[in-house]
Design a protein around this motif. Sequence first.
Motif, mmCIF file in Angstrom:
data_model
loop_
_atom_site.group_PDB
_atom_site.id
_atom_site.type_symbol
_atom_site.label_atom_id
_atom_site.label_comp_id
_atom_site.label_asym_id
_atom_site.label_seq_id
_atom_site.Cartn_x
_atom_site.Cartn_y
_atom_site.Cartn_z
ATOM 1 N N VAL A 47 0.886 -1.145 -0.080
ATOM 2 C CA VAL A 47 -0.173 0.154 -0.032
ATOM 3 C C VAL A 47 0.967 1.345 -0.261
ATOM 4 C CG1 VAL A 47 -1.982 -1.198 1.030
ATOM 5 C CG2 VAL A 47 -0.210 -0.075 2.622
ATOM 6 N N GLN A 48 1.959 1.262 0.644
ATOM 7 C CA GLN A 48 2.818 2.415 0.691
ATOM 8 C C GLN A 48 3.423 2.640 -0.824
ATOM 9 O OE1 GLN A 48 5.731 3.204 4.032
ATOM 10 N NE2 GLN A 48 4.718 1.388 4.977
ATOM 11 N N TRP A 49 4.040 1.641 -1.339
ATOM 12 C CA TRP A 49 4.353 1.662 -2.695
ATOM 13 C C TRP A 49 3.491 2.274 -3.719
ATOM 14 C CZ3 TRP A 49 9.191 2.778 -4.101
ATOM 15 C CH2 TRP A 49 10.349 2.320 -3.294
ATOM 16 N N SER A 50 2.059 1.588 -3.529
ATOM 17 C CA SER A 50 1.069 2.139 -4.330
ATOM 18 C C SER A 50 0.712 3.571 -4.299
ATOM 19 C CB SER A 50 -0.442 1.230 -3.853
ATOM 20 O OG SER A 50 -0.238 -0.170 -3.982
ATOM 21 N N GLY A 51 0.846 4.160 -2.873
ATOM 22 C CA GLY A 51 0.748 5.513 -2.848
ATOM 23 C C GLY A 51 1.822 6.366 -3.504
ATOM 24 N N ILE A 52 3.208 5.904 -3.157
ATOM 25 C CA ILE A 52 4.317 6.680 -3.789
ATOM 26 C C ILE A 52 4.230 6.548 -5.499
ATOM 27 C CG2 ILE A 52 6.851 6.417 -4.123
ATOM 28 C CD1 ILE A 52 6.811 5.500 -1.331
ATOM 29 N N ALA A 53 4.111 5.278 -5.991
ATOM 30 C CA ALA A 53 3.789 5.187 -7.516
ATOM 31 C C ALA A 53 3.004 6.204 -8.128
ATOM 32 C CB ALA A 53 3.736 3.764 -7.891
#
Length: 411
Positions: A47-53
């Motif tokens: 979920v963190q990488w989803s937000g960053i991407a």
Amino acid sequence: MSSVYWQRNLAICFFGSFINIVAMTLLLPFLPIYIEQLGVEGHAQIVQWSGIAYGATFLSAALVAPLWGRLADRYGSKQNLIRASLGMVVSMALIGLAQNVWQLVLLRFLVGLAGGYTSGSYVIVAAQTPKDRSAWALGTLASGIMAGSLVGPLIGGVLPAVLDIRSIFFLASACIFLNFLATCLFVREEKRVAPARTNSTSLPATDAGLSNNQRTVVFSMLATASLLMVANMSIEPIITVYVQQLVEAAGSVTFYAGLTMSAAALGSIISAPRLGKIADRIGGLKVVAASLALAGLLLIPQAFVSDIWQLIALRFYMGLALGGLLPCVTALIRHNVDDRSVGRMLGYSTSAQYAGQVLGPVAGGFFAGHIGIRSVFIATCVLLLGCALWIGQLSVQQRRKALCDKLPVDV
């Protein structure tokens, strides 16, 4: 100055913006799944990488938007549209070739650097359309953009069941290439005469003709535009992960995620013109405050739903509440600045929205990863209710000032 080609330009920009927005939003339902395929493990990390991407695109777009605007003024809007469409063709295809999550983030950043087709479409349509038809033309263009936001997640929810995720990006790139060809061949831009340079152009945009009262309204609307995007984008990138908790069949997760995201867009399409008419009648600040408050309250039950259809219905109602906010914010900015500052201040509004679209996904991913997905809805609720209270107080102050201005002076 209007152009004899304005109707054709509008048609190309309408469909071009629609295609670009579809390409930009269709990845939302399967972005966490793609990130997992790239080797990221663990719920919190996904979920963190989803937000960053997702936020990387808007970070780069915010950085280069003023540059593209200046180059469009110097070399023409058509060249800007060609650049943006070609850049999207290349960057979308490269996303399908990403081998790890760092490459995905970098390529999403490239999308923001290369994009800008929809904002460029607004510029050329406004400049080339006759003044007595410009409102209708810009409204038509806006409907194409909102329709793209509606259709994109729906398509993105269906395609993973029939196509490999990488192939979806190649298909999107091919569709944008058709848009690139149409822009090159059919858009016609008549040269504009550059205005004479005056000393007034050296004035800061925020000081040109603005009273203290107008400055308060303008900066409040800039902050509202940013907070609105923070609130919306903090939730969108994690919808798929939330839907996984509500849907038993793993194969239907992306479909329901796309349906959930599209429900909010459909609500906005329905309510935007109606809220605009209400704002014209009772005042934009009142509509902004009421919409923010209603949207904030609707976030509370979203945090505690037990069925996917409950979430879809609540997202639709939230779309109804938020649909007219950005038009109201834009109208309030236009009404409180003079003609010399309108373009610059609306540019600042776009930058404020991009800033919110960067902060929102990153903050949402952080809260979801470390505290839980439901905490994102609660935190966003608090943010919207606080903003509603702030704008409500501003509305009361403006009304009191208007009444005081009408009172006779006792001499």
